[in-house]
Design an enzyme around this catalytic site. Sequence first.
Site, PDB file in Angstrom:
ATOM      1  N   THR A  95       1.134  -1.013  -0.197  1.00 14.62           N
ATOM      2  CA  THR A  95       0.139   0.069   0.045  1.00 14.62           C
ATOM      3  C   THR A  95       0.839   1.216   0.038  1.00 14.62           C
ATOM      4  O   THR A  95       0.833   1.855   0.799  1.00 14.62           O
ATOM      5  CB  THR A  95      -0.924  -0.141   1.267  1.00 14.62           C
ATOM      6  OG1 THR A  95      -0.202  -0.240   2.562  1.00 14.62           O
ATOM      7  CG2 THR A  95      -2.013  -1.240   1.376  1.00 14.62           C
ATOM      8  N   ALA A 227       3.288   6.510  13.707  1.00 17.23           N
ATOM      9  CA  ALA A 227       3.439   7.814  13.860  1.00 17.23           C
ATOM     10  C   ALA A 227       4.137   8.181  15.263  1.00 17.23           C
ATOM     11  O   ALA A 227       5.383   8.859  15.142  1.00 17.23           O
ATOM     12  CB  ALA A 227       2.444   8.636  13.836  1.00 17.23           C
ATOM     13  N   CYS A 278       7.454   1.804   6.206  1.00 15.66           N
ATOM     14  CA  CYS A 278       6.268   2.166   6.576  1.00 15.66           C
ATOM     15  C   CYS A 278       6.174   3.296   7.465  1.00 15.66           C
ATOM     16  O   CYS A 278       5.302   4.195   7.114  1.00 15.66           O
ATOM     17  CB  CYS A 278       6.077   0.953   7.887  1.00 15.66           C
ATOM     18  SG  CYS A 278       5.851  -0.637   7.579  1.00 15.66           S
TER      19      CYS A 278
HETATM   20  P1  NAD Z   1       5.541  -6.133  -0.084  1.00 11.42           P
HETATM   21  O1  NAD Z   1       5.849  -5.214  -1.358  1.00 11.42           O
HETATM   22  O2  NAD Z   1       7.092  -6.899   0.533  1.00 11.42           O
HETATM   23  O3  NAD Z   1       4.627  -7.343  -0.483  1.00 11.42           O
HETATM   24  C1  NAD Z   1       3.491  -7.275  -1.088  1.00 11.42           C
HETATM   25  C2  NAD Z   1       3.375  -8.247  -2.086  1.00 11.42           C
HETATM   26  O4  NAD Z   1       2.012  -8.131  -2.628  1.00 11.42           O
HETATM   27  C3  NAD Z   1       4.155  -7.786  -3.471  1.00 11.42           C
HETATM   28  O5  NAD Z   1       5.030  -9.094  -3.406  1.00 11.42           O
HETATM   29  C4  NAD Z   1       3.069  -7.887  -4.533  1.00 11.42           C
HETATM   30  O6  NAD Z   1       3.415  -8.509  -5.599  1.00 11.42           O
HETATM   31  C5  NAD Z   1       1.916  -8.561  -3.979  1.00 11.42           C
HETATM   32  N1  NAD Z   1       0.718  -8.022  -4.531  1.00 11.42           N
HETATM   33  C6  NAD Z   1       0.079  -7.077  -4.776  1.00 11.42           C
HETATM   34  N2  NAD Z   1      -1.095  -7.050  -5.367  1.00 11.42           N
HETATM   35  C7  NAD Z   1      -1.417  -8.558  -5.533  1.00 11.42           C
HETATM   36  C8  NAD Z   1      -2.373  -9.129  -6.040  1.00 11.42           C
HETATM   37  N3  NAD Z   1      -3.742  -8.629  -6.587  1.00 11.42           N
HETATM   38  N4  NAD Z   1      -2.249 -10.525  -6.062  1.00 11.42           N
HETATM   39  C9  NAD Z   1      -1.396 -11.338  -5.349  1.00 11.42           C
HETATM   40  N5  NAD Z   1      -0.284 -10.668  -4.833  1.00 11.42           N
HETATM   41  C10 NAD Z   1      -0.137  -9.026  -5.024  1.00 11.42           C
HETATM   42  O7  NAD Z   1       4.860  -5.306   1.072  1.00 11.42           O
HETATM   43  P2  NAD Z   1       5.118  -5.659   2.550  1.00 11.42           P
HETATM   44  O8  NAD Z   1       6.374  -5.003   3.276  1.00 11.42           O
HETATM   45  O9  NAD Z   1       4.909  -7.006   2.838  1.00 11.42           O
HETATM   46  O10 NAD Z   1       3.675  -4.882   3.218  1.00 11.42           O
HETATM   47  C11 NAD Z   1       2.498  -5.342   2.946  1.00 11.42           C
HETATM   48  C12 NAD Z   1       1.441  -4.495   3.847  1.00 11.42           C
HETATM   49  O11 NAD Z   1       1.836  -4.388   5.250  1.00 11.42           O
HETATM   50  C13 NAD Z   1       1.686  -2.900   3.621  1.00 11.42           C
HETATM   51  O12 NAD Z   1       0.494  -2.263   3.571  1.00 11.42           O
HETATM   52  C14 NAD Z   1       2.577  -2.552   4.865  1.00 11.42           C
HETATM   53  O13 NAD Z   1       2.325  -0.996   4.925  1.00 11.42           O
HETATM   54  C15 NAD Z   1       1.983  -3.328   5.939  1.00 11.42           C
HETATM   55  N6  NAD Z   1       3.001  -3.652   6.893  1.00 11.42           N
HETATM   56  C16 NAD Z   1       4.438  -3.711   6.367  1.00 11.42           C
HETATM   57  C17 NAD Z   1       5.415  -4.060   7.550  1.00 11.42           C
HETATM   58  C18 NAD Z   1       6.743  -4.257   7.174  1.00 11.42           C
HETATM   59  O14 NAD Z   1       7.680  -4.132   8.012  1.00 11.42           O
HETATM   60  N7  NAD Z   1       7.240  -4.604   6.160  1.00 11.42           N
HETATM   61  C19 NAD Z   1       5.084  -4.142   8.623  1.00 11.42           C
HETATM   62  C20 NAD Z   1       3.702  -4.077   9.162  1.00 11.42           C
HETATM   63  C21 NAD Z   1       2.887  -3.751   8.208  1.00 11.42           C
HETATM   64  C1  UDX Z   2       8.277  -0.229  11.924  1.00 12.28           C
HETATM   65  C2  UDX Z   2       7.558  -0.618  13.158  1.00 12.28           C
HETATM   66  O1  UDX Z   2       8.618  -0.699  14.362  1.00 12.28           O
HETATM   67  C3  UDX Z   2       6.633  -1.775  13.359  1.00 12.28           C
HETATM   68  O2  UDX Z   2       6.010  -1.828  14.352  1.00 12.28           O
HETATM   69  C4  UDX Z   2       5.823  -1.537  12.185  1.00 12.28           C
HETATM   70  O3  UDX Z   2       5.011  -2.705  11.915  1.00 12.28           O
HETATM   71  C5  UDX Z   2       6.484  -1.388  10.844  1.00 12.28           C
HETATM   72  O4  UDX Z   2       7.214  -0.268  10.899  1.00 12.28           O
HETATM   73  P1  UDX Z   2      10.562  -1.373  10.879  1.00 12.28           P
HETATM   74  O5  UDX Z   2      10.194  -0.194   9.751  1.00 12.28           O
HETATM   75  O6  UDX Z   2      10.734  -2.758  10.120  1.00 12.28           O
HETATM   76  O7  UDX Z   2       9.088  -1.201  11.893  1.00 12.28           O
HETATM   77  O8  UDX Z   2      11.583  -0.973  11.762  1.00 12.28           O
HETATM   78  P2  UDX Z   2      11.939  -0.187  13.023  1.00 12.28           P
HETATM   79  O9  UDX Z   2      12.598  -1.183  13.953  1.00 12.28           O
HETATM   80  O10 UDX Z   2      10.766   0.570  13.492  1.00 12.28           O
HETATM   81  O11 UDX Z   2      12.808   0.914  12.332  1.00 12.28           O
HETATM   82  C6  UDX Z   2      12.427   1.831  11.387  1.00 12.28           C
HETATM   83  C7  UDX Z   2      13.731   2.851  11.284  1.00 12.28           C
HETATM   84  O12 UDX Z   2      13.842   3.438  12.476  1.00 12.28           O
HETATM   85  C8  UDX Z   2      15.035   2.212  10.921  1.00 12.28           C
HETATM   86  O13 UDX Z   2      15.578   2.967   9.767  1.00 12.28           O
HETATM   87  C9  UDX Z   2      15.429   2.195  12.216  1.00 12.28           C
HETATM   88  O14 UDX Z   2      17.215   2.220  11.936  1.00 12.28           O
HETATM   89  C10 UDX Z   2      15.243   3.645  12.620  1.00 12.28           C
HETATM   90  N1  UDX Z   2      15.313   3.567  14.056  1.00 12.28           N
HETATM   91  C11 UDX Z   2      14.742   2.652  14.997  1.00 12.28           C
HETATM   92  C12 UDX Z   2      16.191   4.468  14.715  1.00 12.28           C
HETATM   93  O15 UDX Z   2      16.925   5.416  14.081  1.00 12.28           O
HETATM   94  N2  UDX Z   2      16.290   4.753  16.057  1.00 12.28           N
HETATM   95  C13 UDX Z   2      15.736   3.927  17.024  1.00 12.28           C
HETATM   96  O16 UDX Z   2      15.623   3.990  18.312  1.00 12.28           O
HETATM   97  C14 UDX Z   2      14.933   2.893  16.268  1.00 12.28           C
END
Ligand code: NAD
Ligand code: UDX
Length: 461
Positions: A95, A227, A278
């Site tokens: 997203t 946030a 994120c």
């Molecule tokens: P990502 O880009 O790694 O994975 C998403 C996958 O969905 C891609 O591989 C894409 O090809 C697939 N996709 C898209 N449309 C599709 C469809 N119609 N059918 C089948 N596959 C499809 O993204 P992500 O990092 O896994 O994040 C996914 C969601 O989770 C986002 O909304 C993100 O904000 C949220 N989120 C991410 C994290 C994180 O740490 N990455 C943590 C918490 C929440």
């Molecule tokens: C974040 C949230 O922590 C997680 O709960 C949510 O689901 C997805 O977004 P992520 O982005 O994977 O997770 O990693 P996070 O450990 O939060 O770090 C995010 C960024 O902040 C990194 O670049 C990290 O280096 C930085 N960071 C984190 C700092 O600079 N200082 C800190 O104290 C912590």
Amino acid sequence: MSIDIKQICCIGAGYVGGPTMAVIADNCHHIQVNVVDINKTRITNWNNDDFSKLPVYEPGLAEIVKRRRGINLHFSCDVNHNISIADMIFISVNTPTKLKGIGAGQASDLKWIEESARQISKYSKGETIVVEKSTLPVKTAETIKLILNGSKDKSDGKKFHVISNPEFLAEGSAIDDLSHPDRVLIGGENDQAIKALENIYLNWINKEKILTTNLWSSELSKLTANAFLAQRISSINSISALCEVTGANINEVAIAIGMDHRIGSKFLKVGPGFGGSCFKKDILNLVYLCRYYNLNEVADYWQKVIDINFWQQKRITHKLVKKLFGTISGKKIGILGFAFKANTNDTRESPAIQICKDLIIEGAELRIYDPKVNNLQIEKELDFKESFTNHLSTTANLYEACLDADAILIMTEWEEFKRLDFTKISTMMRKPSWVLDTRNIIDRKKAKDAGLNVWNVGVDY
Ligand code: NAD
Ligand code: UDX
């Protein structure tokens, strides 16, 4: 009575879908978990027999995939079939921030969510629970419901329940976060659907950790949590600049304030600015939402968290140029780390991207080393062009990145950078040699004793 779940389908095999479903499969042997994606390369890599080549690097993930793949964990491109056999469908698609059109640069692009909902509407059979796992703007569940029910032929027997179950895992510690979450949040209206998801989590998580709310609270809590976390990082980073001009030490300040139990010690680590897929996206989304509801003061407040983050990245480039006598044109700089944090191969929004781009514009010759990010990924993130040939190279050897360099810049807090051999590095670099540590992980004394000049973010003495 709750709905019995035997078949799960997860749409999206990315950084959330892959690890989350692996942990569910590992804890629920009685459930078949099918992870589907339209990205063929990703699915091929999830099915790779060489477990070091899985598309997502997370400590502990390969071991789970090894244990469960082909038993109750499956990765496939056959989205439609796996939707058709599922009792519960997780939507874990991307997203990202919208790049064009209304809301560009702030609002989330929900086209992949909409596409998933349309596929579910078409191919699902019978009663299906649809779980929003992706991070979504408040009220998206309404849209999903409209799509699911809109195209419904009254005689097809299809019935949908939409619930929200945002994911709080952090990359680099995803398996641990999924195995021992602070809380599991489930938002929804239908008690049976909520109970069905709760029953899955109860296989490894205590009931007290499972929180149920209404749909909108659940969606908004996810944006707000990110946030608040990001706000702490911008707060400490802003104070790091003040430390540098006053002779205070940001690490000492962080410890001193973090010991107040009302503040707490987590997320007070200074750095080059937060990265990852994120924080920026979700805050921008929050800002957009506030503007939409005419809450401009609230929007301005959260926008500042992003502004400070960008400023911190710029500040580091300026500092490096200043330390190297005001010019880095033609100078070699070793970049240690490119991932947005340690223990992940993800580079989305990594602060290294902006900083490396700025250094290239200043004319520097960069040699980049990261233990988990490959050279193609680095070149893609930096929009590699022909003209970069003399300004950008990557290496698979940490010390090669330091050879003949005027400065080395530590961008990611990888374990191996905490134990650098400064005596060796010092003999390899051009004099005067600088180490700029944006993560404050090195032993300053050892580096100085080896004849290096040292600058840490928030510590300039
Ligand atoms: P990502 O880009 O790694 O994975 C998403 C996958 O969905 C891609 O591989 C894409 O090809 C697939 N996709 C898209 N449309 C599709 C469809 N119609 N059918 C089948 N596959 C499809 O993204 P992500 O990092 O896994 O994040 C996914 C969601 O989770 C986002 O909304 C993100 O904000 C949220 N989120 C991410 C994290 C994180 O740490 N990455 C943590 C918490 C929440
Ligand atoms: C974040 C949230 O922590 C997680 O709960 C949510 O689901 C997805 O977004 P992520 O982005 O994977 O997770 O990693 P996070 O450990 O939060 O770090 C995010 C960024 O902040 C990194 O670049 C990290 O280096 C930085 N960071 C984190 C700092 O600079 N200082 C800190 O104290 C912590």
